[in-house]
Design a protein around this motif. Structure first.
Motif, PDB file in Angstrom:
ATOM      1  N   VAL A 413       0.861  -1.174   0.000  1.00 30.03           N
ATOM      2  CA  VAL A 413       0.000   0.000   0.000  1.00 30.03           C
ATOM      3  C   VAL A 413       0.903   1.232   0.000  1.00 30.03           C
ATOM      4  CG1 VAL A 413      -0.147  -0.030   2.533  1.00 30.03           C
ATOM      5  CG2 VAL A 413      -1.879   1.200   1.190  1.00 30.03           C
ATOM      6  N   ASP A 414       0.570   2.221  -0.808  1.00 31.28           N
ATOM      7  CA  ASP A 414       1.340   3.458  -0.845  1.00 31.28           C
ATOM      8  C   ASP A 414       0.936   4.342   0.340  1.00 31.28           C
ATOM      9  OD1 ASP A 414       2.656   2.684  -3.118  1.00 31.28           O
ATOM     10  OD2 ASP A 414       1.363   3.774  -4.491  1.00 31.28           O
ATOM     11  N   LYS A 415       1.901   4.723   1.152  1.00 35.00           N
ATOM     12  CA  LYS A 415       1.625   5.541   2.328  1.00 35.00           C
ATOM     13  C   LYS A 415       2.482   6.794   2.291  1.00 35.00           C
ATOM     14  CE  LYS A 415       0.595   4.006   6.298  1.00 35.00           C
ATOM     15  NZ  LYS A 415       0.572   3.417   7.660  1.00 35.00           N
ATOM     16  N   GLU A 416       1.853   7.931   2.631  1.00 40.19           N
ATOM     17  CA  GLU A 416       2.565   9.204   2.672  1.00 40.19           C
ATOM     18  C   GLU A 416       3.312   9.344   3.991  1.00 40.19           C
ATOM     19  OE1 GLU A 416      -0.625   8.917   1.858  1.00 40.19           O
ATOM     20  OE2 GLU A 416      -0.779   9.665  -0.215  1.00 40.19           O
ATOM     21  N   LEU A 425       9.271  13.788  10.615  1.00 45.61           N
ATOM     22  CA  LEU A 425       8.612  12.951   9.613  1.00 45.61           C
ATOM     23  C   LEU A 425       7.545  12.144  10.320  1.00 45.61           C
ATOM     24  CD1 LEU A 425      11.408  11.284   7.394  1.00 45.61           C
ATOM     25  CD2 LEU A 425       9.663  12.892   6.623  1.00 45.61           C
ATOM     26  N   THR A 426       6.349  12.107   9.752  1.00 46.55           N
ATOM     27  CA  THR A 426       5.258  11.389  10.392  1.00 46.55           C
ATOM     28  C   THR A 426       4.319  10.825   9.337  1.00 46.55           C
ATOM     29  OG1 THR A 426       3.338  11.605  11.841  1.00 46.55           O
ATOM     30  CG2 THR A 426       4.023  13.574  10.647  1.00 46.55           C
ATOM     31  N   PHE A 427       3.702   9.692   9.643  1.00 45.93           N
ATOM     32  CA  PHE A 427       2.712   9.115   8.736  1.00 45.93           C
ATOM     33  C   PHE A 427       1.348   9.787   8.889  1.00 45.93           C
ATOM     34  CE2 PHE A 427       5.790   5.567   8.715  1.00 45.93           C
ATOM     35  CZ  PHE A 427       5.901   5.384   7.338  1.00 45.93           C
ATOM     36  N   GLU A 428       1.231  10.749   9.777  1.00 48.32           N
ATOM     37  CA  GLU A 428      -0.009  11.502   9.949  1.00 48.32           C
ATOM     38  C   GLU A 428       0.163  12.901   9.367  1.00 48.32           C
ATOM     39  OE1 GLU A 428      -0.916  11.551  14.080  1.00 48.32           O
ATOM     40  OE2 GLU A 428      -1.272   9.380  14.207  1.00 48.32           O
ATOM     41  N   MET A 429      -0.897  13.424   8.750  1.00 46.64           N
ATOM     42  CA  MET A 429      -0.854  14.767   8.185  1.00 46.64           C
ATOM     43  C   MET A 429      -0.523  15.788   9.274  1.00 46.64           C
ATOM     44  SD  MET A 429      -1.396  16.992   5.656  1.00 46.64           S
ATOM     45  CE  MET A 429      -2.484  16.356   4.381  1.00 46.64           C
ATOM     46  N   ILE A 638       6.194   9.341  -0.658  1.00 45.03           N
ATOM     47  CA  ILE A 638       5.237   8.238  -0.738  1.00 45.03           C
ATOM     48  C   ILE A 638       6.019   6.932  -0.831  1.00 45.03           C
ATOM     49  CG2 ILE A 638       3.317   7.247  -2.009  1.00 45.03           C
ATOM     50  CD1 ILE A 638       2.758  10.120  -3.054  1.00 45.03           C
ATOM     51  N   LEU A 639       5.808   6.071   0.171  1.00 49.07           N
ATOM     52  CA  LEU A 639       6.538   4.813   0.268  1.00 49.07           C
ATOM     53  C   LEU A 639       5.611   3.634  -0.013  1.00 49.07           C
ATOM     54  CD1 LEU A 639       8.563   5.463   3.560  1.00 49.07           C
ATOM     55  CD2 LEU A 639       9.317   5.813   1.202  1.00 49.07           C
TER      56      LEU A 639
END
Length: 644
Positions: A413-416, A425-429, A638-639
Motif C-alpha cells: 500500500v502506498d503511504k505518505e 517525519l510522520t505518517f499523519e498529516m 510516498i513509500l
C-alpha cells in the motif's frame, strides 16, 4: 625423533612437494589456477564475421578441446575490447563469472561495430530501427548476423546461444534480443544501459551526472580513425592531474567551461559530449536512444540483473525488466537485484559495501545458485532453476532474499510519510503548515561523499550521511524510532511543494535509514579496513538508501521545460528508483533535501536558461529554497509499504 632424522624427513617432504609442483612457495592462487585451466582446456581463434551490410566484426572464440560432446555458445558483445588479442594470448576468466570456464561452453567475444578491431562507425547507444531494407543495421541485426554465423561455422555447438553483458555490454545484450534469432535461448542484460536521459549513466531526470561521465568520455569519447588492437590513437590527458574532483570541477566552472576543458586538456573536442550539450531536453536525440519502447519480439528466456547501490544503471535494470515483461507476454522473464554496486555481483562477495553489512555472501550465492543454473537450464537442458522467482530481491534491511510476483508487489500500500515542522517525519498529516528553507550557493555546493575522487567511489551509495546532515544548506527530516518493522518494496515517490527565489533549481531527495545510537556490528565483525573507515562508528549510522535529483524546470514536462515563478509554491513530484528495505524496529527514517550534490551532479545555474548546459560560472546564482509542509502544500515521500 633425532635432529638428523628430522632433517632427513623434512628434506624428503620438501622433495615430494617440489616434484609434485605444490611447494608452499609455489601454491597458485585461484585466479592463476583458473588462467592455467583455460590455457590447458581451451583453444582460441580469431575471426571476422561479416554483417549484412558488409562490415566485418572482430570476434574471439574460445572452444573446449574436448570434442566428445556438443556445447552451447555464450556471446559477449562489448565496446571495451575483447583483449587480449592474438591466438596465443588467453583471457584469465571466461563467461559471466569465473565458475563458467569449468561448466563446458563455447565462449565468444566480439568488438562491436566501430570499436577496437571491428570495422564500421561507432554510434553511442545506437538507435534500434525498423530494418526495412536488406542492408539496414542496428545492434539487433549485428547480433542476429553474428549468431547465425556462429551456429553455422563453429563446430561442436549444440544449436543454443546465450548472450550476456554488464553495463554498456548489457545494452548490447538487451538490444541483441530484439527480434531474437531462433537459436538465441537465454539472455541476461546486467546493469543494462536503457535510457540515457531519465535514469542511466548520463542523466537522472535530465540532470547531468558530471564526474563519472566527464572522465569516462575523456578516453572513450575520442575518435578512433581505424581498427586497432591498441589505444595508440588516444591523446594523453594534459590537464590538471589532481585526484580532488570537488576542487577540479569547482575551478573549471559551468558546463560550458567543462566542455571546453576537453579541448584544453586533450587538444581535441569530444564529439559526443558536445552533442549532449546541444540537447538539454528530452528531444528526438534522446528518444531515439531510449531502447525501452523497442524491447519487443523477444523470444528467449531473459534474466535482468541489477544492484540496489548501482549509481550508474539501476534504473536500466528495473525498467528493462518492466518493459520486457509488458511487451513480451508469455516468455520467461525475471529480475534479480542484490546489495551490489555496479557489476558487483560478478566479482564481489557481496556481504559488505562500504560500511553497510549485509550478513550474507550475496555475490557468491547469486553466481552459484542463480546465474549458473539459469544458463545451464536454458542452454543445456540441465540445472535447477527452482530458486529463481519472478522478482528476486535482497532486502537490505532484514538481510535476506525475498521474492515478489512483480517489481510492484500486490501486497503493498502506498503511504505518505509527511514532512513536518521542526524537521519531523510522520505518517499523519501535520496539524500545522509552514516551510523550511535554506540558501543554495553553487559556489559552495554540497559534496555527495567524503571521499571525492576524479571519478566516484562506488560505495558512496551506502555512505553515512552525518557529514551532510550538519550543513545549513541541507534540510533534515526524521521520524521517531519505529515501533515495528516497516518493509518498503518498490519505487519511491517524493511529492513536494517547493519554491525558489530563482527561476530554476535542482532538488535532491535522499532516503536514509538511521540506526540506533547503541547499534554495534555483530561480535567479531568489522567493515573492511581502509583509512576512510578506520574510525567509523556504527551507532547512529545514517545509511543512504536512495538519492535522486529532480530539476524543477522539468516538473511538468521533460520535453518542454518551464521556469519557476520566484517565491511561488509549486508541486514537484517524481519517482526515484525503488528499494527493497526493511526499516527495523528502533531505527528511524530520515529524508534529506538539498539543491546541489557535487560533483556527482552538475550544478544548476539556479536561473532558467534555454540551455543550462551552456551556462558559465558567471551565470550561477544563489537562491533561497523553501520546502512546504501541512495544509494545501503538504509535502510527503510516498513509500510502497508491504502489508503485514
Amino acid at each position: 625423533m633425532s635432529l638428523e632424522k628430522r632433517f632427513r624427513f623434512s628434506a624428503f617432504l620438501f622433495f615430494l612437494l617440489l616434484v609434485s609442483g605444490i611447494g608452499f612457495s609455489q601454491t597458485a592462487s585461484p585466479q592463476a589456477e583458473l588462467a592455467e585451466y583455460i590455457k590447458q582446456n581451451y583453444s582460441k581463434r580469431e575471426v571476422y564475421i561479416t554483417a549484412r551490410d558488409g562490415v566485418r566484426l572482430f570476434t574471439s572464440i574460445y572452444e573446449p578441446k574436448d570434442k566428445s560432446k556438443k556445447y552451447p555458445i555464450l556471446l559477449n558483445r562489448t565496446p571495451y575490447s575483447v583483449a587480449p588479442y592474438g591466438t596465443e594470448n588467453f583471457k584469465t576468466s571466461l563467461g559471466p563469472n569465473p565458475l563458467f570456464a569449468r561448466e563446458g561452453y563455447i565462449f565468444v567475444y566480439q568488438d562491436v561495430r566501430g570499436r577496437n578491431m571491428s570495422e564500421g562507425e561507432f554510434v553511442n547507444v545506437r538507435p534500434d530501427i525498423s530494418n526495412t531494407k536488406p542492408d539496414e543495421i542496428d545492434e539487433s541485426t549485428d547480433t542476429y548476423d553474428t549468431i547465425d554465423w556462429l551456429i553455422k561455422n563453429v563446430a561442436n555447438n549444440n544449436g543454443n546461444v546465450g548472450i550476456y553483458g554488464i553495463s554498456y555490454p548489457g545494452f548490447y545484450t538487451s538490444a541483441g534480443s530484439i527480434d531474437s534469432h531462433p537459436a538465441l535461448k537465454a539472455c541476461s542484460p546486467q546493469a543494462p544501459v536503457s535510457d540515457w536521459f531519465h535514469g542511466d549513466d548520463m542523466h537522472h531526470n535530465g540532470a547531468l551526472f558530471l564526474a563519472q561521465n566527464f572522465w569516462f568520455f575523456s578516453s572513450f569519447g575520442q575518435f578512433r580513425p581505424k581498427p586497432t588492437a591498441a589505444g595508440d590513437y588516444l591523446r594523453p590527458w594534459k590537464g590538471r592531474q589532481t585526484q580532488d574532483g570537488y576542487d577540479f570541477f569547482l575551478r573549471i566552472g559551468g558546463l560550458k567551461e567543462v566542455a571546453d576543458e576537453y579541448e584544453r586538456a586533450l587538444g581535441v573536442r569530444i564529439e559526443f559530449w558536445d552533442e549532449m550539450m546541444r540537447h538539454p531536453n528530452y528531444d528526438d536525440f534522446w528518444k531515439q536512444r531510449n531502447i525501452l519502447p523497442k524491447l519487443k519480439n523477444i523470444r528467449c528466456a531473459t534474466m535482468t540483473v541489477g544492484g540496489w547501490y548501482d549509481n550508474e544503471d539501476l534504473f536500466g535494470a528495473i525498467e528493462t525488466y518492466r518493459h520486457i515483461e509488458r511487451q513480451n507476454p508469455g516468455i520467461f522473464n525475471v529480475l534479480v537485484v542484490g546489495p551490489w554496486d555496479h557489476g558487483g555481483w560478478s566479482r564481489n562477495d557481496g556481504d559488505w559495501l562500504g560500511t553497510a553489512y549485509f550478513e550474507q555472501k550475496t555475490g557468491d550465492y547469486y553466481r552459484r545458485t542463480i546465474e549458473i543454473p539459469f544458463f545451464n537450464h536454458f542452454l543445456k537442458g540441465e540445472g535447477d532453476i527452482s530458486q529463481i522467482r519472478e522478482v528476486n530481491a535482497y532486502d537490505t534491511g532484514s538481510n535476506r532474499w525475498v521474492s515478489f510476483n512483480s517489481f510492484d508487489p500486490d501486497n503493498r500500500v502506498d503511504k505518505e510519510l509527511y514532512l513536518s515542522a521542526n524537521g519531523k517525519l510522520t505518517f499523519e498529516m501535520p496539524k500545522t503548515s509552514g516551510y523550511s528553507e535554506y540558501v543554495s550557493d553553487p559556489a559552495k555546493p554540497v559534496p555527495y561523499t567524503q571521499k571525492i575522487t576524479r571519478n566516484y567511489p562506488r560505495d558512496f551509495m551506502t555512505e553515512d550521511q552525518r557529514f551532510a546532515a550538519t550543513r545549513p544548506d541541507v534540510l533534515v527530516f526524521e521520524s521517531e524510532p519505529l515501533t515495528e518493522d516497516i518493509t518498503v518494496a518498490g519505487d519511491i515517490t517524493p511529492s513536494l511543494f517547493i519554491s525558489s527565489s530563482g527561476t530554476d533549481s535542482d532538488f535532491i531527495v535522499k532516503l536514509i535509514d538511521v540506526f540506533p545510537d547503541d547499534y554495534r556490528f555483530p561480535s567479531g565483525v568489522q567493515p573492511p579496513q581502509t583509512s576512510a573507515w578506520s574510525v567509523f562508528q556504527p551507532g547512529g549510522y545514517q545509511m543512504l538508501l536512495r538519492g535522486e535529483p529532480m530539476p524543477a524546470r522539468f516538473r511538468n514536462s521533460f520535453e518542454k521545460p518551464e521556469p519557476l515563478v520566484p517565491n511561488k509554491p509549486t508541486e514537484l513530484r517524481f519517482k526515484m528508483p525503488g528499494i527493497t528495505h526493511t526499516f527495523k524496529t528502533g531505527h528511524r527514517i530520515m529524508v534529506q533535501i538539498q539543491s546541489t550534490w557535487f560533483p556527482l551532479v552538475a550544478r544548476n545555474p539556479q536561473q532558467f536558461l534555454p540551455n543550462y548546459k551552456l551556462a558559465t560560472a558567471a551565470e550561477f546564482r544563489k537562491a533561497t529554497q523553501r520546502v512546504y509542509f501541512g495544509g494545501k502544500t503538504a509535502s510527503a515521500i510516498i513509500l510502497p509499504i508491504q502489508r503485514k
